[in-house]
Write an enzyme that holds these catalytic residues in place. Structure first.
Site, mmCIF file in Angstrom:
data_model
loop_
_atom_site.group_PDB
_atom_site.id
_atom_site.type_symbol
_atom_site.label_atom_id
_atom_site.label_comp_id
_atom_site.label_asym_id
_atom_site.label_seq_id
_atom_site.Cartn_x
_atom_site.Cartn_y
_atom_site.Cartn_z
ATOM 1 C CG HIS A 1 -3.855 -7.815 -1.476
ATOM 2 N ND1 HIS A 1 -4.562 -6.919 -0.709
ATOM 3 C CD2 HIS A 1 -4.232 -9.054 -1.033
ATOM 4 C CE1 HIS A 1 -5.328 -7.569 0.134
ATOM 5 N NE2 HIS A 1 -5.144 -8.862 -0.026
ATOM 6 C CB SER B 1 -6.012 -10.015 2.834
ATOM 7 O OG SER B 1 -7.020 -9.743 1.912
ATOM 8 C CG ASP C 1 -4.451 -3.637 -1.247
ATOM 9 O OD1 ASP C 1 -5.098 -4.357 -2.020
ATOM 10 O OD2 ASP C 1 -3.988 -4.029 -0.165
#
Length: 554
Positions: free
Chosen positions: A522, A263, A494
């Site tokens: 995610h 991320s 996502d």
């Protein structure tokens, strides 16, 4: 492991941390929604990581007497070639077993070692003040086959790499633990590295749940951070953390950086490649942030993805034998949004006496939608409790998880690191006038249910409009000048880092390959054995997946 760009209190870091905590356990998705406990009794037939207290440190940033409005310090030569930095690159870390590691004292557990890395506060003035970066490592199980060190970052910004490795070292069991020393560190302002914690807990309780934020809502946090950490704010950004990471690479004895970033950690990895192209080894960037996308544009794209996920969840609920949203899949999402928005006029009182406000409920929803379908049953159950029994405890628990509030009412400083790092990374550049009105219109068109109660909740997430430090960093495409091929991982479903961002980052880097996971949730690594196999082969053996490779979720 998560990147998100939102008022941290909303939904950024928690998911990243949850993903990290389950890295090899095959979880990021439902783990991201940690507010609901399995096995909870169901309301009227509904079937159905504890936030750590704010860490302490011996090093307290000095208080600035006035707002810091200067530009980002001018970049100076970095890396081992800079004479003034040689003492930092030549230092040795005094490693010792971590006394507070969960596995400490267990004969069958890996030994987690703790240490600190000394870095300059300002790389343009290496002779000035320094910082102590908290670092942990677990040595490779097969030292005779050791590849080197693998640095990891769980996302955020505000995620603790120290906790990622120290609290669950077994998550790396297998090829990564066999062949790498796994190394986690706390970036500037995070965890044990000069942690930012600007608001007292009582003030933050109101700040993160209010349905009437007012025009000075962002200023409350900005003023508090300026008062307590003003001299640190100009040096808290990701570019300086990338420089810290290069010092750590050299001190560990690795000629090239091997890295797994999730991320927001993909942005850190991208900046590292920009700063130190000749030091890029094997970089995995999973759940990609597009560095060329300004924050407001990223937020619009992200909330469009959350809107899609909300509708998918609600439509799925309507197909179940018992669903609090009714039986019409086309109307289920709007019914849920109407209920959550209605909490603004009629909040639910929980067993603790605290209120489930609309803001808190939406925060819990956002955090929950970081996950995949495996978390939908639990979410459906918690919504049922609130809608059927007027019991908001479980949705409030989801909001607390997102906001990093523990059961004693203490908040982690990660909330403020999320905002400070984003603002230092250029999020202070916001649209005005016609551009602002166009942004509001785009948000309303792409995420009408999620944002109708408070569009600023999404658009300025975090709110850097009144931040005391004005950064010169700007969103820009990052082209890799390294000969090494970087591995970018994107997931089609996502919500936090939409798949289009992974496509863009891979194209911008140039020397990169995009590995795709089909499915919700995610990041990809924790959701797919196929992704994990490809990532392991790349990190351990240098085997780059063929262009166009697509994997299914577990």
């Amino acid at each position: 492991m998560h990147s998100k760009t939102t008022r941290f209190s909303r939904h950024a870091l928690p998911v990243a941390v949850a993903v990290a905590a389950a890295l090899l356990a095959g979880c990021t998705g439902s783990a991201g929604s940690t507010g609901a406990a399995p096995g909870r009794p169901s309301p009227a037939g509904f079937a159905g990581t504890t936030p750590a207290p704010a860490p302490t440190t011996a090093q307290t940033p000095a208080t600035a007497p006035s707002p810091v409005t200067a530009s980002t310090p001018a970049p100076a030569p970095t890396g081992e070639a800079a004479p003034a930095l040689k003492p930092f690159y030549g230092q040795q870390i005094a490693w010792a077993p971590c006394a507070d590691a969960p596995a400490a004292g267990k004969a069958d557990g890996p030994v987690v070692q703790c240490g600190t890395l000394k870095v300059p506060l300002d790389y343009a003035n290496p002779a000035g003040d320094t910082m102590a970066v908290a670092v942990v490592r677990v040595l490779a199980a097969k030292q005779d086959q050791r590849v080197g060190s693998l640095l990891v970052n769980p996302g955020g910004p505000g995620g603790s790499g120290v906790n990622m490795v120290k609290n669950n070292p077994q998550q790396f069991d297998g090829p990564l633990h066999d062949r790498f020393d796994t190394v986690g560190f706390d970036p500037r302002g995070v965890g044990l590295t000069t942690p930012l914690n600007c608001l007292d807990d009582r003030t933050r309780d109101e700040w993160v749940t209010t349905d009437t934020p007012g025009t000075d809502h962002g200023k409350v946090l900005a003023d508090a951070c300026q008062a307590r950490f003003g001299t640190l704010l100009p040096f808290i950004g990701t570019r300086n953390t990338a420089r810290d990471m290069d010092v750590l690479r050299a001190v560990l004895g690795d000629p090239k950086l091997n890295y797994l970033g999730l991320s927001y950690g993909t942005y850190l990895g991208s900046l590292y490649a920009e700063e130190f192209p000749d030091r890029v080894g094997r970089l995995v960037l999973d759940g990609a942030v597009d560095p060329a996308l300004p924050l407001v544009e990223h937020n619009i794209a992200q909330y469009a993805a959350f809107e899609r996920s909300l509708k998918a969840f609600a439509a799925d609920c309507a197909t179940k034998s018992v669903c609090p949203l009714g039986k019409d899949p086309a109307k289920a999402a709007e019914k849920l949004a109407d209920f959550l928005d209605g909490l603004k006029a009629k909040p639910l009182t929980t067993s603790s006496g605290r209120k489930l406000t609309a803001s808190a409920a939406w925060t819990g929803m956002v955090d929950s939608l970081y996950g995949d379908e495996q978390g939908w049953e639990s979410l459906r159950n918690d919504i049922g409790w609130a809608m059927v029994r007027d019991k908001g405890d479980y949705l409030l628990a989801r909001a607390d998880s997102a906001n990093r509030r523990d059961k004693e009412g203490r908040y982690s400083g990660s909330v403020d690191a999320y905002t400070a790092i984003h603002c230092a990374d250029g999020a202070t550049e916001v649209p005005t006038g016609e551009a602002l009105q166009a942004a509001y219109a785009g948000l309303a068109a792409k995420a009408p249910l999620f944002t109708r109660h408070d569009p600023n909740f999404a658009l300025f997430d975090p709110d850097c409009r009144v931040w005391p430090f004005r950064s010169t960093e700007k969103a820009h495409p990052i082209a890799s000048r390294s000969d090494a091929t970087i591995l970018v991982v994107g997931s089609t479903g996502d919500t936090a880092t939409p798949y289009a961002s992974a496509e863009s980052l891979a194209a911008e880097l140039g020397h990169a390959v995009l590995l795709t996971r089909e499915g919700e949730g995610h990041t990809g690594y924790g959701h797919s054995a196929c992704i994990r196999t490809a990532v392991h082969a790349y990190l351990v053996d240098g085997t780059v997946p063929a262009a166009g490779t697509r994997c299914q979720s577990d």
